[in-house]
Motif scaffolding. Structure first.
Motif, PDB file in Angstrom:
ATOM      1  N   THR A 162      -7.448   0.896 -16.008  1.00 40.26           N
ATOM      2  CA  THR A 162      -8.475   1.914 -15.795  1.00 40.26           C
ATOM      3  C   THR A 162      -9.398   1.992 -17.009  1.00 40.26           C
ATOM      4  O   THR A 162      -9.054   1.543 -18.111  1.00 40.26           O
ATOM      5  CB  THR A 162      -7.823   3.293 -15.581  1.00 40.26           C
ATOM      6  OG1 THR A 162      -7.080   3.650 -16.762  1.00 40.26           O
ATOM      7  CG2 THR A 162      -6.879   3.258 -14.385  1.00 40.26           C
ATOM      8  N   GLU A 169      -2.539   5.922   0.700  1.00 37.73           N
ATOM      9  CA  GLU A 169      -3.553   5.148  -0.022  1.00 37.73           C
ATOM     10  C   GLU A 169      -4.543   4.571   0.992  1.00 37.73           C
ATOM     11  O   GLU A 169      -4.160   3.927   1.966  1.00 37.73           O
ATOM     12  CB  GLU A 169      -2.875   4.021  -0.809  1.00 37.73           C
ATOM     13  CG  GLU A 169      -3.816   3.331  -1.771  1.00 37.73           C
ATOM     14  CD  GLU A 169      -3.084   2.324  -2.657  1.00 37.73           C
ATOM     15  OE1 GLU A 169      -3.735   1.759  -3.545  1.00 37.73           O
ATOM     16  OE2 GLU A 169      -1.888   2.113  -2.445  1.00 37.73           O
ATOM     17  N   PRO A 218      -4.140  -1.756  -2.983  1.00 38.20           N
ATOM     18  CA  PRO A 218      -4.179  -2.060  -4.411  1.00 38.20           C
ATOM     19  C   PRO A 218      -5.246  -3.069  -4.802  1.00 38.20           C
ATOM     20  O   PRO A 218      -5.774  -3.017  -5.902  1.00 38.20           O
ATOM     21  CB  PRO A 218      -2.763  -2.600  -4.695  1.00 38.20           C
ATOM     22  CG  PRO A 218      -2.255  -3.055  -3.361  1.00 38.20           C
ATOM     23  CD  PRO A 218      -2.875  -2.134  -2.358  1.00 38.20           C
ATOM     24  N   ARG A 276       0.844  -1.188   0.000  1.00 38.13           N
ATOM     25  CA  ARG A 276       0.000   0.000   0.000  1.00 38.13           C
ATOM     26  C   ARG A 276       0.881   1.241   0.000  1.00 38.13           C
ATOM     27  O   ARG A 276       1.814   1.367   0.779  1.00 38.13           O
ATOM     28  CB  ARG A 276      -0.899   0.009   1.232  1.00 38.13           C
ATOM     29  CG  ARG A 276      -1.837   1.190   1.288  1.00 38.13           C
ATOM     30  CD  ARG A 276      -2.776   1.113   2.467  1.00 38.13           C
ATOM     31  NE  ARG A 276      -3.618  -0.089   2.397  1.00 38.13           N
ATOM     32  CZ  ARG A 276      -4.597  -0.336   3.258  1.00 38.13           C
ATOM     33  NH1 ARG A 276      -4.846   0.502   4.245  1.00 38.13           N
ATOM     34  NH2 ARG A 276      -5.320  -1.429   3.139  1.00 38.13           N
ATOM     35  N   ALA A 325     -12.294  -1.950  -7.950  1.00 34.59           N
ATOM     36  CA  ALA A 325     -13.009  -0.785  -8.475  1.00 34.59           C
ATOM     37  C   ALA A 325     -12.742  -0.609  -9.967  1.00 34.59           C
ATOM     38  O   ALA A 325     -13.647  -0.273 -10.741  1.00 34.59           O
ATOM     39  CB  ALA A 325     -12.597   0.472  -7.704  1.00 34.59           C
ATOM     40  N   ASP A 326     -11.488  -0.855 -10.383  1.00 38.72           N
ATOM     41  CA  ASP A 326     -11.149  -0.739 -11.802  1.00 38.72           C
ATOM     42  C   ASP A 326     -11.892  -1.781 -12.625  1.00 38.72           C
ATOM     43  O   ASP A 326     -12.337  -1.498 -13.749  1.00 38.72           O
ATOM     44  CB  ASP A 326      -9.636  -0.895 -12.008  1.00 38.72           C
ATOM     45  CG  ASP A 326      -8.847   0.306 -11.508  1.00 38.72           C
ATOM     46  OD1 ASP A 326      -9.459   1.385 -11.359  1.00 38.72           O
ATOM     47  OD2 ASP A 326      -7.640   0.165 -11.252  1.00 38.72           O
ATOM     48  N   THR A 361      -8.464  -1.296  -5.134  1.00 34.69           N
ATOM     49  CA  THR A 361      -8.375  -0.435  -6.317  1.00 34.69           C
ATOM     50  C   THR A 361      -8.608  -1.244  -7.578  1.00 34.69           C
ATOM     51  O   THR A 361      -9.318  -0.813  -8.490  1.00 34.69           O
ATOM     52  CB  THR A 361      -7.002   0.247  -6.368  1.00 34.69           C
ATOM     53  OG1 THR A 361      -6.823   1.035  -5.196  1.00 34.69           O
ATOM     54  CG2 THR A 361      -6.881   1.131  -7.597  1.00 34.69           C
ATOM     55  N   PHE A 392      -7.462   2.447   0.480  1.00 38.96           N
ATOM     56  CA  PHE A 392      -8.055   1.118   0.364  1.00 38.96           C
ATOM     57  C   PHE A 392      -7.047   0.018   0.020  1.00 38.96           C
ATOM     58  O   PHE A 392      -7.326  -1.149   0.239  1.00 38.96           O
ATOM     59  CB  PHE A 392      -9.158   1.134  -0.703  1.00 38.96           C
ATOM     60  CG  PHE A 392     -10.294   2.026  -0.328  1.00 38.96           C
ATOM     61  CD1 PHE A 392     -11.147   1.687   0.694  1.00 38.96           C
ATOM     62  CD2 PHE A 392     -10.507   3.220  -1.008  1.00 38.96           C
ATOM     63  CE1 PHE A 392     -12.208   2.501   1.037  1.00 38.96           C
ATOM     64  CE2 PHE A 392     -11.558   4.042  -0.670  1.00 38.96           C
ATOM     65  CZ  PHE A 392     -12.414   3.691   0.358  1.00 38.96           C
TER      66      PHE A 392
END
Length: 204
Positions: free
Chosen positions: A59, A9, A13, A5, A19-20, A16, A11
């Motif tokens: 992303t 940051e 990786p 992390r 979410a991505d 993340t 949350f």
């Protein structure tokens, strides 16, 4: 992708990436709306998620940038072939249920052929070759489907789970392409790892 992390940051990786995956899933769902863009859209999603393992950003922005370069004649033709195959399979099943002699056998045969073709097509979308050469991706996917029956079964399970989630809650259908692409990518990477291990054993 690094598991450490970064300072500040919140949350981490892994969250993340989750979410991505959802954002890429939404972008993929929108990109699939013209229908003939489905193969290119799913293949691009797999490519972006595959790059996450090489510390490249996974992303929606990178997805859209890559997809813009994918809408070539070959990619659109792949979409046309997929749509034609689905319509042909649906027509065959409709005719088989119309009371024709041997209709039950033909229905089962057509359904099996359709499922096998769909599994090979999904595996092809996860292949790196699909970015530039669909025939090569399909040939490699057909070999993978036979050699890696466990991975093929996992894809079938992922499709069934996605369909069930979309049936239970229709809005989830717009997020399903992201987890589906992640599953296809993970299975393709798993298959490559098994192939590399087998080749190493044979060369010892």
């Amino acid at each position: 992708m690094s598991a450490v992390r970064e300072p500040g940051e919140v949350f981490g990786p892994r969250f993340t990436l989750f979410a991505d995956v959802l954002s890429i899933g939404l972008a993929t769902a929108v990109s699939c709306l013209p229908v003939v863009t489905i193969p290119a859209a799913l293949s691009t999603a797999c490519a972006v998620l595959r790059g996450a393992g090489e510390d490249r950003p996974a992303t929606a922005g990178r997805y859209i940038a890559l997809l813009r370069r994918r809408l070539r004649a070959g990619d659109l033709m792949a979409g046309v072939i997929v749509v034609a195959g689905v319509l042909l399979c649906a027509a065959d099943l409709a005719l088989a249920r119309a009371g024709l002699p041997g209709g039950v056998f033909f229905t089962v045969a057509a359904a099996l052929i359709g499922v096998c073709a769909a599994l090979v097509a999904l595996r092809a979308c996860a292949r790196p070759e699909s970015l530039t050469d669909w025939p090569a991706a399909l040939r490699a996917a057909a070999r993978d489907a036979v050699r890696d029956t466990g991975g093929t079964a996992l894809i079938l399970l992922a499709v069934a789970t996605s369909a069930f989630c979309a049936w239970m809650m229709l809005p989830l259908a717009f997020l399903v392409p992201g987890p589906m692409a992640l599953a296809l990518t993970a299975i393709e990477v798993r298959g490559r790892g098994k192939g590399a291990a087998l080749q190493a054993d044979l060369t010892r």
